[in-house]
Design a protein around this motif. Structure first.
Motif, PDB file in Angstrom:
ATOM      1  N   GLN A 413      -2.165  -0.893  -6.832  1.00  0.00           N
ATOM      2  CA  GLN A 413      -1.289   0.274  -6.748  1.00  0.00           C
ATOM      3  C   GLN A 413      -1.418   0.928  -5.372  1.00  0.00           C
ATOM      4  N   VAL A 416       0.511  -1.289  -2.921  1.00  0.00           N
ATOM      5  CA  VAL A 416       1.966  -1.155  -3.053  1.00  0.00           C
ATOM      6  C   VAL A 416       2.411   0.205  -2.516  1.00  0.00           C
ATOM      7  N   LEU A 419       2.506   0.200   1.251  1.00  0.00           N
ATOM      8  CA  LEU A 419       3.391  -0.759   1.925  1.00  0.00           C
ATOM      9  C   LEU A 419       4.452  -0.097   2.784  1.00  0.00           C
ATOM     10  N   ALA A 420       5.032   1.000   2.268  1.00  0.00           N
ATOM     11  CA  ALA A 420       6.199   1.568   2.949  1.00  0.00           C
ATOM     12  C   ALA A 420       5.849   2.178   4.299  1.00  0.00           C
ATOM     13  N   LYS A 427       1.411  -4.364   7.099  1.00  0.00           N
ATOM     14  CA  LYS A 427       2.368  -4.680   6.035  1.00  0.00           C
ATOM     15  C   LYS A 427       2.310  -6.151   5.685  1.00  0.00           C
ATOM     16  N   LEU A 434      -1.372  -9.270  -1.554  1.00  0.00           N
ATOM     17  CA  LEU A 434      -0.783  -8.966  -2.863  1.00  0.00           C
ATOM     18  C   LEU A 434      -0.344 -10.251  -3.552  1.00  0.00           C
ATOM     19  N   SER A 522      -1.787   6.773  -5.023  1.00  0.00           N
ATOM     20  CA  SER A 522      -0.548   6.790  -4.241  1.00  0.00           C
ATOM     21  C   SER A 522       0.641   7.267  -5.078  1.00  0.00           C
ATOM     22  N   GLY A 523       0.462   8.419  -5.683  1.00  0.00           N
ATOM     23  CA  GLY A 523       1.573   9.058  -6.378  1.00  0.00           C
ATOM     24  C   GLY A 523       1.849   8.544  -7.778  1.00  0.00           C
ATOM     25  N   GLU A 524       1.070   7.559  -8.237  1.00  0.00           N
ATOM     26  CA  GLU A 524       1.312   7.010  -9.569  1.00  0.00           C
ATOM     27  C   GLU A 524       0.163   7.367 -10.496  1.00  0.00           C
TER      28      GLU A 524
ATOM     29  N   ALA B 147       7.250  -5.163  -6.669  1.00  0.00           N
ATOM     30  CA  ALA B 147       6.779  -4.432  -5.489  1.00  0.00           C
ATOM     31  C   ALA B 147       7.955  -4.122  -4.564  1.00  0.00           C
ATOM     32  N   VAL B 151       9.038  -0.427  -3.369  1.00  0.00           N
ATOM     33  CA  VAL B 151       9.139   0.028  -1.987  1.00  0.00           C
ATOM     34  C   VAL B 151      10.450   0.787  -1.779  1.00  0.00           C
ATOM     35  N   GLY B 154      10.349   3.990  -4.099  1.00  0.00           N
ATOM     36  CA  GLY B 154       9.235   4.889  -3.841  1.00  0.00           C
ATOM     37  C   GLY B 154       8.376   5.182  -5.054  1.00  0.00           C
ATOM     38  N   VAL B 155       8.672   4.589  -6.193  1.00  0.00           N
ATOM     39  CA  VAL B 155       7.821   4.773  -7.374  1.00  0.00           C
ATOM     40  C   VAL B 155       7.457   3.408  -7.943  1.00  0.00           C
ATOM     41  N   SER B 156       6.355   3.369  -8.696  1.00  0.00           N
ATOM     42  CA  SER B 156       5.911   2.086  -9.239  1.00  0.00           C
ATOM     43  C   SER B 156       6.166   1.955 -10.729  1.00  0.00           C
ATOM     44  N   LEU B 312      10.984  -4.832   3.122  1.00  0.00           N
ATOM     45  CA  LEU B 312      10.117  -4.073   4.031  1.00  0.00           C
ATOM     46  C   LEU B 312      10.745  -3.986   5.412  1.00  0.00           C
TER      47      LEU B 312
END
Lengths: 667, 318
Positions: A413, A416, A419-420, A427, A434, A522-524, B147, B151, B154-156, B312
């Motif tokens: 997690q 991922v 990644l952005a 990256k 991954l 990471s926000g999750e 994934a 990306v 922005g959420v998983s 990406l």
């Protein structure tokens, strides 16, 4: 508890090992039980004390009297080493509990007092490594750990054990030599300075010296941790030891190597060069991929577990590598998540691997073989035991809601999520990691399903397996405790993360209308408890529906559908056949050779033949890397042996020459 | 609408249409092959009949044979609850994290495999070995595919990847580079559901079968559960793929009672279209020899990998 009380607790646990070792040598029948009970008690005290150290603010320093006992050295336990100390104590409790009934079955094979004494000293050595505060102490206890484990590998005195043991001895000493050399370079030739001050010495090193020191240390710790390609000893040595010692070796000793590596990387060097992180990641990935592929191919249950250890240690080193890369690139959150994932996976791996190794001991004592090909049908004969093993195997494959899943989830997690917004180079690296990680996780499930299913399901493939019965509670309890541990590790992950110091990865969040502490990477958010609740709720509902809708009594037992000809165990899929697709798909890297020899029964008809299949899975690493090295060394030695001409004067001359050369080099 | 009601509606709709999806695929295939074929709702009747039949348990099996149907069906039901199939933002949306979903999917496969091995026949072992290979090699593809969506969105959580709203939705049209991940998702769906070209769901011939070989020794209620689980999984994947292609209209917390009828009609339309597409695919291509499936899996893996790489690249440049 006060710091002083904790220090006393750790000291009692430490010296308790020596006491247990002494008691084991008493030539009485009760010495075996007493020695192991002492181990359990001392480790329990150590566990409690270490847990308090982890949750406390600072570490503890052991009483000054201890200083005089061992080379005038300070013993301390800080919060970092306390994590590993608690782990060691926990596994020590489980293995000693198991050793009581287990070894009593093998009084003919093992010398009980020797095995018990060596096991106690083995744990003592590992404790010492964790408590040591300078290189000399670290290496001294490291050697105690290595030597005692060597003797434990050869404990049953068979030819196979001796061969494995000597391979292990050679590799472990190459590693130890590299460690000493690396530490010498790092500490600027003073082995007695405190670990906390090594950083000052290493900060002044030239980049080349630092690189050399790190390379040596990576080899030293990596060979102990079983990283590919320094792993050849591990699948040979670990399975040869008694099962509870295999558990200690795979579950804890590899983590001691991990601890040493982390101690150096995190606390003793100013920063690591770029090439080093790359090498760590590459070695980790190699170990993970080859470990899991060999685990799938293997038919010996203890070797499957040993290869799975290589895979898991590989994953941990990948995580460390990513943490190093991320902190270099400035993504602190990823670095932190990766480090805590490493530690969490280390704890979880110790628990499930101990549980599985102890279970393998029980399985072996039931069927008298380590081969999957003579097992089968055990689940029908030992249902409760099989459920525990099944759960442990699924935990080992990182299935939810167990501890290893939490570790891998945290890591993936975080990757991922990162990644952005990281640099393009990172990256690419993260995407590759991954992809390979997903590949390894999938294959790990294959290996573990094979381990469980081929041993426990279908019809028994041998008369021994047919006569297996449910093991006594004494055998079951340690494996069950390991299962409970790995489950709790999953369910209480948020709370445990906080205790370990990963406050940033935990958050108070509102999940499905219920506020609770959840993992937050990471926000999750992930609330492990909720996963188990959902799983139980779904399956519970299905069970209820089945009861309501269908008639449970409308059932009969009948043989498996057999097309009119009785099914015998010889028709079942074997472990070799089960892994055939993987062997075929990866034949490029695995190089397993299948040879089918057909001898015609009727000379005129080639179709009526009795066929014999042999499958040789050569270790590519041994054949391609170690064998050439070995022959090369022997050749050099052969040339040098011409010097041995029997003339004393010549030898004295050589000694003189060596002395002169040394003095010239030194000056 | 209340999140609880959203989830309940979704579960009821998905569980109800699952047999229809299987029936429709068989119906279309029969018509495409020039046969009359059975009515699309035959599976409802089949499952109900199976539930009434006697349960025959193999004498060489253990508790695993009894546990597997619950675990396999449970895994499929879990998907039907957490994934955004009919509604978005349901009560269990937080459990739709894609890593967790991939693991639950793998867990279901693991139990299917162990159940297949438990009876001790060579058929079961063969199917299990093949299924385990496919499931384990797909894991990486699944992670990479989602994934890429993670990306972009922005959420998983998969729930968060599909917004269900025409204005904010991320679609293949708004972000064309998502085409590769969507293709990868379709390839995953075919392999996970044991469809062409990986497996032939219609035969009981040992050379061709994967899924059917594992459930050969189940009967009565357990067989009904296994068959229903595979129907449910097929439906879940059909709706998931169509939702990634067309993420609206779905039921949202803002939608009213009137939308329910509309969304259910749309779901039915999606099932009809998806099963027709699947039937066309299965009628036009041949099943692969099992030892060539690795090429299919490698292809899927590289499509997913390039999808993530392209995503990406695009998000960095744009």
């Amino acid at each position: 508890m006060t710091e002083y009380q904790l220090a006393i607790g750790i000291t009692v646990a430490f010296l308790g090992m020596l006491l247990a070792a002494g008691v084991a040598l008493i030539p009485r029948a009760w010495a075996h039980r007493l020695s192991n009970l002492l181990l359990v008690t001392a480790n329990l005290i150590g566990l409690v004390a270490a847990v308090f150290v982890i949750t406390g603010q600072e570490g503890v320093v052991l009483p000054a009297q201890m200083q005089h006992l061992f080379f005038d050295m300070r013993f301390t336990l800080d919060r970092f080493s306390a994590i590993f100390f608690a782990l060691l104590s926990l596994i020590g409790i489980l293995t000693s509990l198991y050793a009581i009934p287990y070894l009593e079955r093998y009084t003919g094979t093992y010398n009980l007092s020797n095995v018990n004494m060596l096991t106690a000293l083995f744990i003592f050595g590992m404790q010492g490594v964790l408590l040591a505060t300078n290189v000399l102490g670290f290496m001294a206890f490291w050697e105690i750990m290595s030597i005692t484990s060597f003797f434990l590998v050869v404990a049953d005195g068979t030819e196979a054990s001796r061969r494995a043991g000597f391979l292990y001895l050679v590799m472990t000493h190459l590693g130890a030599g590299a460690l000493i050399a690396g530490f010498f370079l790092l500490t600027n030739n003073s082995l007695l300075i405190d670990f906390n001050t090594v950083l000052y010495a290493s900060s002044e090193l030239s980049p080349f010296t630092l690189s050399l020191a790190l390379a040596l240390l990576l080899f030293g710790f990596g060979s102990k941790a079983g990283l590919v390609p320094f792993h050849v000893w591990l699948p040979e040595a670990h399975p040869q030891a008694p099962s509870h010692v295999s558990a200690l070796m795979s579950g804890v000793m590899l983590k001691i190597a991990l601890y040493g590596f982390l101690r150096v990387i995190l606390f003793m060097v100013p920063g690591v060069p770029q090439w080093f992180t790359t090498v760590v990641v590459v070695l980790g990935l190699l170990s993970a991929v080859f470990g899991v592929l060999y685990a799938i191919l293997e038919r010996d249950i203890k070797r499957i577990l040993a290869y799975s250890s290589i895979e898991n240690l590989g994953l941990m080193f990948v995580m460390i590598g990513v943490a190093l890369l991320a902190s270099r690139e400035g993504s602190g959150e990823l670095a932190q998540a990766a480090i805590f994932a490493t530690i969490y996976l280390a704890i979880a791996h110790a628990l499930f691997k101990t549980g599985l190794f102890l279970a393998s001991g029980t399985m072996i004592s039931a069927v008298h073989s380590r081969s999957l090909e003579v097992m089968g049908g055990l689940a029908q004969r030992m249902p409760y035991f099989s459920m525990v093993v099944c759960a442990l195997a699924l935990a080992a494959a990182a299935m939810p809601p167990f501890g290893p899943f939490i570790a891998e989830w945290t890591f993936m997690q975080a990757m991922v999520g990162a990644l952005a917004d990281v640099t393009p180079m990172l990256k690419v690296t993260l995407v590759v990691i991954l992809a390979i990680l997903g590949f390894v996780t999938g294959l790990a499930l294959f290996a573990m399903v094979k381990f469980y299913a081929l041993a426990f399901l279908a019809q028994p493939r041998s008369s021994e397996a047919k006569e297996a019965t449910e093991p006594h509670l004494n055998f079951l309890l340690p494996s069950f405790l390991a299962f409970a541990g790995v489950l709790l590790l999953g369910l209480f992950a948020p709370q445990l993360f906080v205790s370990l110091g990963a406050m940033a990865l935990v958050s108070e969040a509102d999940v499905s209308g219920l506020a609770n502490e959840v993992l937050f990477v990471s926000g999750e958010a992930l609330w492990p408890f909720m996963i188990l609740v959902a799983m139980i709720a779904v399956v519970g509902m299905l069970v209820l529906l089945r009861r309501l809708v269908t008639d449970l009594k409308k059932e009969r037992v009948y043989q498996t559908w057999d097309c009119g000809q009785p099914i015998t165990p010889r028709m079942e899929y074997t472990a070799t056949a089960f892994s055939a697709p993987i062997r075929a798909f990866f034949r490029m890297v695995l190089r397993a050779q299948k040879v089918v020899v057909a001898t015609p029964i009727v000379p005129t008809n080639p179709w009526m033949a009795s066929r014999e299949m042999t499958l040789e899975a050569h270790s590519v690493w041994y054949e391609r890397l170690y064998r050439p090295l070995q022959t090369g060394l022997l050749k050099v030695a052969g040339v040098l042996s011409r010097l041995q001409n029997g003339s004393i004067q010549f030898y004295v001359g050589l000694v003189l020459l060596a002395l002169i050369v040394t003095i010239i080099v030194a000056l | 609408m209340n999140p609880l009601i959203l989830t309940l509606l979704q579960v009821i709709v998905v569980l109800a249409v699952a047999p229809l999806a299987v029936g429709l695929v068989r119906f279309y295939k029969a018509r495409l092959q020039g046969r009359h074929g059975a009515a699309p709702w035959l599976p409802y009747y089949t499952y109900l009949t199976l539930l009434k039949k006697e349960n025959v348990i193999s004498s060489s099996s253990s508790w695993m044979l009894r546990a597997a149907p619950y675990a396999v069906l449970g895994s499929a039901v879990f998907m039907a609850i957490v994934l955004p199939l009919v509604s978005v933002g349901g009560i269990a949306a937080s459990l739709s994290n894609f890593i967790l979903v991939a693991a639950i999917l793998a867990l279901g496969s693991a139990f299917l495999v162990m159940g297949g091995l438990d009876v001790g026949s060579a058929f079961g072992g063969m199917g299990s070995s093949r299924e385990m290979t496919i499931a384990s090699l797909l894991e990486s593809t699944i992670l990479l595919t989602f994934a890429a969506f993670a990306v972009v969105s922005g959420v998983s959580t998969i729930d968060g990847m599909i917004s269900g709203d025409a204005l904010t939705a991320i679609t293949v049209i708004s972000d064309p580079y998502l085409l590769l991940p969507v293709i990868a998702l379709i390839l995953i769906a075919l392999a996970e559901n044991a469809r062409y070209p990986v497996d032939n769901p219609a035969t009981h011939l040992e050379l061709t079968m994967v899924h059917e070989a594992m459930i050969l020794d189940y009967s009565g209620p357990y067989l009904a559960m296994m068959e229903y689980a595979s129907a449910l999984k097929l439906t879940v994947f059909m709706l998931l793929v169509t939702n990634f292609l067309l993420p609206y209209p779905l039921l949202l917390s803002a939608s009213g009672a009137g939308d329910v009828v509309l969304v259910i009609l749309v779901v039915l339309a999606k099932i009809v279209v998806a099963s027709f597409a699947l039937a066309i695919l299965e009628s036009t291509i041949a099943k692969m020899r099992f030892y060539r499936v690795q090429e299919y899996l490698t292809g899927a893996f590289f499509i997913a990998l390039s999808g993530l790489a392209l995503t990406l690249l695009s998000t960095t440049l744009l």
